[in-house]
Design a protein around this motif. Structure first.
Motif, mmCIF file in Angstrom:
data_model
loop_
_atom_site.group_PDB
_atom_site.id
_atom_site.type_symbol
_atom_site.label_atom_id
_atom_site.label_comp_id
_atom_site.label_asym_id
_atom_site.label_seq_id
_atom_site.Cartn_x
_atom_site.Cartn_y
_atom_site.Cartn_z
ATOM 1 N N GLY A 1 -1.697 6.834 -11.596
ATOM 2 C CA GLY A 1 -0.974 6.011 -12.569
ATOM 3 C C GLY A 1 -1.469 4.578 -12.575
ATOM 4 N N THR A 2 -1.870 4.101 -11.419
ATOM 5 C CA THR A 2 -2.290 2.705 -11.278
ATOM 6 C C THR A 2 -3.613 2.434 -11.995
ATOM 7 N N TYR B 1 1.229 2.535 -1.193
ATOM 8 C CA TYR B 1 2.457 2.673 -0.395
ATOM 9 C C TYR B 1 2.584 4.068 0.176
ATOM 10 N N ARG B 2 1.661 4.977 -0.243
ATOM 11 C CA ARG B 2 1.774 6.349 0.248
ATOM 12 C C ARG B 2 0.669 6.625 1.276
HETATM 13 C C1 LIG Z 1 3.095 -3.431 -12.448
HETATM 14 C C2 LIG Z 1 4.076 -2.343 -12.116
HETATM 15 N N1 LIG Z 1 4.528 -1.522 -13.110
HETATM 16 C C3 LIG Z 1 5.411 -0.543 -12.825
HETATM 17 C C4 LIG Z 1 5.881 -0.363 -11.560
HETATM 18 C C5 LIG Z 1 6.886 0.755 -11.255
HETATM 19 N N2 LIG Z 1 6.218 1.844 -10.522
HETATM 20 C C6 LIG Z 1 6.278 1.907 -9.186
HETATM 21 S S1 LIG Z 1 5.418 3.185 -8.587
HETATM 22 C C7 LIG Z 1 4.960 3.712 -10.127
HETATM 23 C C8 LIG Z 1 4.096 4.926 -10.326
HETATM 24 C C9 LIG Z 1 2.730 4.786 -9.733
HETATM 25 O O1 LIG Z 1 2.042 5.993 -9.800
HETATM 26 P P1 LIG Z 1 0.657 6.240 -9.090
HETATM 27 O O2 LIG Z 1 -0.190 5.019 -9.143
HETATM 28 O O3 LIG Z 1 0.083 7.484 -9.662
HETATM 29 O O4 LIG Z 1 1.034 6.459 -7.555
HETATM 30 P P2 LIG Z 1 1.950 7.557 -6.865
HETATM 31 O O5 LIG Z 1 3.330 6.975 -6.835
HETATM 32 O O6 LIG Z 1 1.868 8.793 -7.679
HETATM 33 O O7 LIG Z 1 1.430 7.749 -5.484
HETATM 34 C C10 LIG Z 1 5.503 2.862 -11.105
HETATM 35 C C11 LIG Z 1 5.299 3.031 -12.538
HETATM 36 C C12 LIG Z 1 5.397 -1.262 -10.553
HETATM 37 N N3 LIG Z 1 5.773 -1.141 -9.279
HETATM 38 N N4 LIG Z 1 4.499 -2.210 -10.857
#
Ligand SMILES: Cc1ncc(C[n+]2csc(CCOP(=O)(O)OP(=O)(O)O)c2C)c(N)n1
Length: 391
Positions: free
Chosen positions: A196-197, A115-116
């Motif tokens: 985080g993903t 999404y970024r």
């Molecule tokens: C399966 C799932 N768990 C939790 C969330 C809530 N959530 C949305 S964005 C996010 C953080 C993701 O971090 P990262 O992958 O590092 O990407 P960044 O936002 O840092 O670009 C979380 C935990 C979600 N959308 N989907």
């Protein structure tokens, strides 16, 4: 290959990851120390080790796409604060990953984003107007308002809709890449996600599947330091993300994600590795999420003071701008003109999107079931009563 910290005098290590070399299981190369590929320093000086040539027209196009992304993000946050849109996410500081990453691909390659990565759209000449229709979730939104803002898509550009549940795009990208391999298409799929993903099961499923099937898939991780408020040290004990690629036995690179030369070169190289039948590639791009996670977040509650200032100096847009000026391809006057142009185009597009009505209610019921189930039909009838004239 030059290490970021040797080249710029600033350590990328911080609390994140050691540092690049191309490491491939079974080749006997390297140790578990992974350096960071970096060519363009903070003041726009290109290392002589960089052999990657980018045509001037592409450099200028990248610059424009990065500035467009940045401006759009700023405006979206303001619009959310004013109550005009419901939500916004910003790629502030991470624009090189999306724009230079897409620039390393070829036409017809598929992109699955998180999404970024709105920069992929602007690299692929997506109309700014359509971007705002999506942000306003109106009747001209490609998703007909069924998704949140920032959930863009462009089927005609092979850009798949952003999906809210983290990581679901990873097996989809691996499967698409494998399908293209089976069909003999000379195309790759590129999949973006954040650090985080990589803690999601879908990351492991998708990467392992692609590794075993040698699917032409590029896994592009933006390691921006945070998963909302969770810093890297509370996410995993490994040295960043790169060891995860090595663990799955695939080609793995760590790069400076704020350096358009390193990003574009590595993606183009990864593409060749994929199409040479060597299997998928993982790229860990070291970057930093300078803004809040989203308009629902307040990073001052969890981020140490001074961290943003450190990364502001490493800005990918400024860095490319300085390089272009040194090459006499750009100037402050051209910059001013460009920003004015972008601002005017965006302002006009926002006005049009704002004035566009919401999607008609019946679209809520469509495109899933061949025949609308009775329970859904009942809800639709009730909605029509509640919102007369909107069916
Ligand atoms: C399966 C799932 N768990 C939790 C969330 C809530 N959530 C949305 S964005 C996010 C953080 C993701 O971090 P990262 O992958 O590092 O990407 P960044 O936002 O840092 O670009 C979380 C935990 C979600 N959308 N989907």
């Amino acid at each position: 290959m030059i290490r970021f910290e040797e080249f710029t005098g600033v350590s990328l290590v911080d609390k994140k990851a050691n540092s690049s070399m191309h490491w491939k299981m079974g080749t006997g190369q390297g140790s578990m120390k992974i350096d960071t590929i970096s060519y363009l320093n903070e003041v726009g000086v290109l290392s002589p080790t960089c052999k990657h040539e980018i045509p001037d027209t592409s450099l200028l196009k990248m610059y424009r796409a990065m500035q467009t992304t940045r401006h759009i993000d700023e405006r979206a946050i303001t619009l959310q604060r004013q109550g005009s849109i419901t939500f916004a996410m910003s790629a502030l500081g991470e624009e090189a990953c999306s724009v230079a990453g897409a620039a390393g691909l070829e036409e017809g390659d598929w992109i699955f984003s998180q999404y970024r990565e709105a920069g992929i759209l602007f690299w692929r000449d997506y109309p700014v107007q359509d971007y705002w229709h999506q942000m306003f979730c109106n009747a001209k939104d490609v998703n007909l308002g069924r998704q949140m803002p920032n959930h863009y898509a462009s089927p005609e550009r092979n850009i798949v809709t952003v999906s809210s549940p983290l990581g679901t795009q990873i097996p989809h990208a691996a499967g698409t890449a494998y399908a293209m391999k089976m069909r003999g298409d000379q195309k790759v799929a590129m999949c973006y996600f954040g650090d985080g993903t990589t803690s999601e099961g879908d990351f492991h499923t998708g990467v392992n599947f692609a590794a075993v099937r040698k699917a032409p898939c590029i896994f592009f991780c933006r390691n921006n330091g945070y998963a909302i408020s969770t810093g890297l040290e509370r996410q995993f004990a490994s040295d960043g993300i790169a060891p995860k690629g090595i663990g799955y036995g695939i080609h793995t690179f760590r790069i400076d994600g704020n350096d358009v030369f390193a990003v574009r070169e590595t993606v183009a190289r990864a593409r060749k590795i994929c199409l040479d039948g060597e299997g998928p590639v993982l790229i860990e791009a070291m970057t930093y999420r300078r803004g809040a996670h989203s308009t629902s977040d307040d990073p001052s509650l969890y981020r140490p003071e001074g961290e943003d200032e450190l990364w502001e100096k490493r800005c990918p847009v400024l860095r490319l701008g300085e390089y272009l000026k040194k090459q006499k391809l750009w100037s402050d006057a051209k910059d001013k003109k460009l920003l004015k142009e972008i601002q005017e185009e965006v302002t006009k597009a926002i006005e049009v999107a704002k004035a566009t009505p919401k999607p008609p209610l019946h679209t809520l019921m469509e495109d899933v079931y061949f025949e609308i189930p009775s329970a859904l039909q009942e809800q639709y009838e009730e909605l029509k009563r509640l919102y007369p004239g909107r069916d």
